[in-house]
Write a protein that holds these residues in place. Sequence first.
Motif, PDB file in Angstrom:
ATOM      1  N   ARG A 245       0.582  -1.382   0.085  1.00 49.76           N
ATOM      2  CA  ARG A 245       0.317   0.031  -0.044  1.00 49.76           C
ATOM      3  C   ARG A 245       0.829   1.253   0.031  1.00 49.76           C
ATOM      4  N   ALA A 246       2.244   1.441   0.570  1.00 50.49           N
ATOM      5  CA  ALA A 246       3.361   2.662   1.212  1.00 50.49           C
ATOM      6  C   ALA A 246       3.795   1.755  -0.628  1.00 50.49           C
ATOM      7  N   ASN A 247       4.049   0.862  -1.073  1.00 46.79           N
ATOM      8  CA  ASN A 247       4.982   1.615  -2.429  1.00 46.79           C
ATOM      9  C   ASN A 247       4.533   0.515  -3.362  1.00 46.79           C
ATOM     10  N   PRO A 248       3.341   1.151  -4.168  1.00 47.72           N
ATOM     11  CA  PRO A 248       2.680   0.594  -5.029  1.00 47.72           C
ATOM     12  C   PRO A 248       3.813   0.515  -6.302  1.00 47.72           C
ATOM     13  N   THR A 249       4.510   1.260  -6.416  1.00 44.68           N
ATOM     14  CA  THR A 249       4.771   1.423  -7.464  1.00 44.68           C
ATOM     15  C   THR A 249       6.342  -0.068  -7.437  1.00 44.68           C
ATOM     16  N   GLU A 250       6.593   0.221  -6.424  1.00 42.18           N
ATOM     17  CA  GLU A 250       8.031  -1.277  -6.223  1.00 42.18           C
ATOM     18  C   GLU A 250       7.322  -2.473  -6.536  1.00 42.18           C
ATOM     19  N   ALA A 251       6.341  -2.650  -5.543  1.00 44.11           N
ATOM     20  CA  ALA A 251       5.344  -3.737  -5.446  1.00 44.11           C
ATOM     21  C   ALA A 251       5.633  -4.083  -7.064  1.00 44.11           C
ATOM     22  N   ALA A 252       5.030  -3.262  -8.171  1.00 52.16           N
ATOM     23  CA  ALA A 252       4.854  -3.837  -9.196  1.00 52.16           C
ATOM     24  C   ALA A 252       6.016  -4.052 -10.315  1.00 52.16           C
ATOM     25  N   ALA A 259       6.910 -12.392 -13.079  1.00 51.36           N
ATOM     26  CA  ALA A 259       6.059 -12.963 -13.704  1.00 51.36           C
ATOM     27  C   ALA A 259       6.735 -12.690 -15.278  1.00 51.36           C
ATOM     28  N   LYS A 260       7.413 -11.718 -15.684  1.00 48.62           N
ATOM     29  CA  LYS A 260       8.313 -11.535 -17.064  1.00 48.62           C
ATOM     30  C   LYS A 260       7.820 -11.057 -17.471  1.00 48.62           C
ATOM     31  N   VAL A 261       6.876  -9.953 -16.951  1.00 46.89           N
ATOM     32  CA  VAL A 261       5.999  -8.768 -17.755  1.00 46.89           C
ATOM     33  C   VAL A 261       6.395  -7.586 -17.339  1.00 46.89           C
ATOM     34  N   PRO A 262       5.692  -6.424 -18.820  1.00 43.55           N
ATOM     35  CA  PRO A 262       6.285  -5.118 -19.360  1.00 43.55           C
ATOM     36  C   PRO A 262       5.868  -4.636 -17.242  1.00 43.55           C
ATOM     37  N   LEU A 263       6.398  -3.767 -16.797  1.00 41.55           N
ATOM     38  CA  LEU A 263       6.568  -3.111 -16.192  1.00 41.55           C
ATOM     39  C   LEU A 263       4.780  -1.971 -15.695  1.00 41.55           C
ATOM     40  N   GLN A 264       5.034  -1.530 -17.303  1.00 43.40           N
ATOM     41  CA  GLN A 264       3.374  -1.317 -17.349  1.00 43.40           C
ATOM     42  C   GLN A 264       1.880  -2.484 -16.891  1.00 43.40           C
ATOM     43  N   VAL A 265       2.316  -3.349 -17.557  1.00 45.74           N
ATOM     44  CA  VAL A 265       1.724  -4.349 -17.133  1.00 45.74           C
ATOM     45  C   VAL A 265       1.657  -4.737 -16.012  1.00 45.74           C
ATOM     46  N   ALA A 266       2.516  -5.070 -15.118  1.00 49.73           N
ATOM     47  CA  ALA A 266       2.650  -5.171 -13.610  1.00 49.73           C
ATOM     48  C   ALA A 266       2.179  -4.058 -13.196  1.00 49.73           C
ATOM     49  N   LEU A 267       2.049  -2.683 -13.686  1.00 52.46           N
ATOM     50  CA  LEU A 267       1.206  -1.466 -12.198  1.00 52.46           C
ATOM     51  C   LEU A 267       0.393  -0.682 -12.719  1.00 52.46           C
TER      52      LEU A 267
END
Length: 328
Positions: A245-252, A259-267
């Motif tokens: 919750r405090a670090n959503p971008t880092e969690a992404a 999962a070996k997916v692009p960051l934009q997918v994880a975001l």
Amino acid sequence: MKRRTLLQLAAGAAAATALPRLAAAPTTPLEELRLDYAYYSPTSLVLRRFGWLEQDLKADGTNVKWVFSAGSNRALEYLNADSIDIGSSARLAALLARANGNPIRTPYIFSRPEWTALVVRRDSPLRTLADLKGKKIAATKGTDPYLFLLRSLQLAGLKRGDIEHVPLQHADGRIALEQGKVDAWAGLDPHMAASELEGGARLLYRNVAFNTYGFLNVRESFLAARPAETARVLKAYERARAWVRANPTEAARILAEEAKVPLQVALLQVKLRSDFSHALPAGEHLAALRQAAPILLDEGLVKPGTDLSRIAADLVDTRFAQPYVLKA
């Protein structure tokens, strides 16, 4: 005694009456704690990445074994086979599993995601749910996407027999859709988000209300024999949930790497399609389970006459979780 302490003690006493008879406190430490991690549960990825549970249990000599779950069906199979002690699944999938004899209880919610929808190719002529009649649709049986598909068909007056169900694991469903081997796919993030952003797939039908919460399930025998270890897992999950919750971008970023997916997918999955604000199963979740349960009977997924309301009450163990998860 403070009111908060009294409430905690009362909740703990209630939990003890609801659970199977607790075994005497083990005289030896637990040798190995087995739990799953999954791309559909970013919280589990964070917990595994930072090793907080390993640090907590190190002094006891307890080894933590992580087992990958490709979908709710896998996690629930592992729990039923005693291959893991604690596993993550969708809420309605957990109810289906318990109704069919899987001895699990749910003390915790790892997220409230919109992780599934009905997906078609960009150039697909399909525009409405009614258009799915007679079409090939990929879905992983025993998972939230599969149950989402059945509920969506029901809205259009269709049944499972009105479509050709192609049973594929989530990642394979995406491939089948993009290769034109199926007409539609009941997707699951991050595969669904990747198909949208990378393959141009289109969401034919989405419904947040049909997306059920992510449940952390515990085998009843483990819960009865090892309540202290179960509590420590819940506390570790709470730490991971707070961090996400405090670090959503880092969690992404962690999700993208795992999962070996692009960051934009994880975001897209973590920041726009996941809600990490509720950790305790409550009355609203039990009510939602009861509302969704009839689809299990209508589609013959459980035995006729199964009392799903009672099974839902047995599954969602709010009283057990309350003493351990203090801040939802």
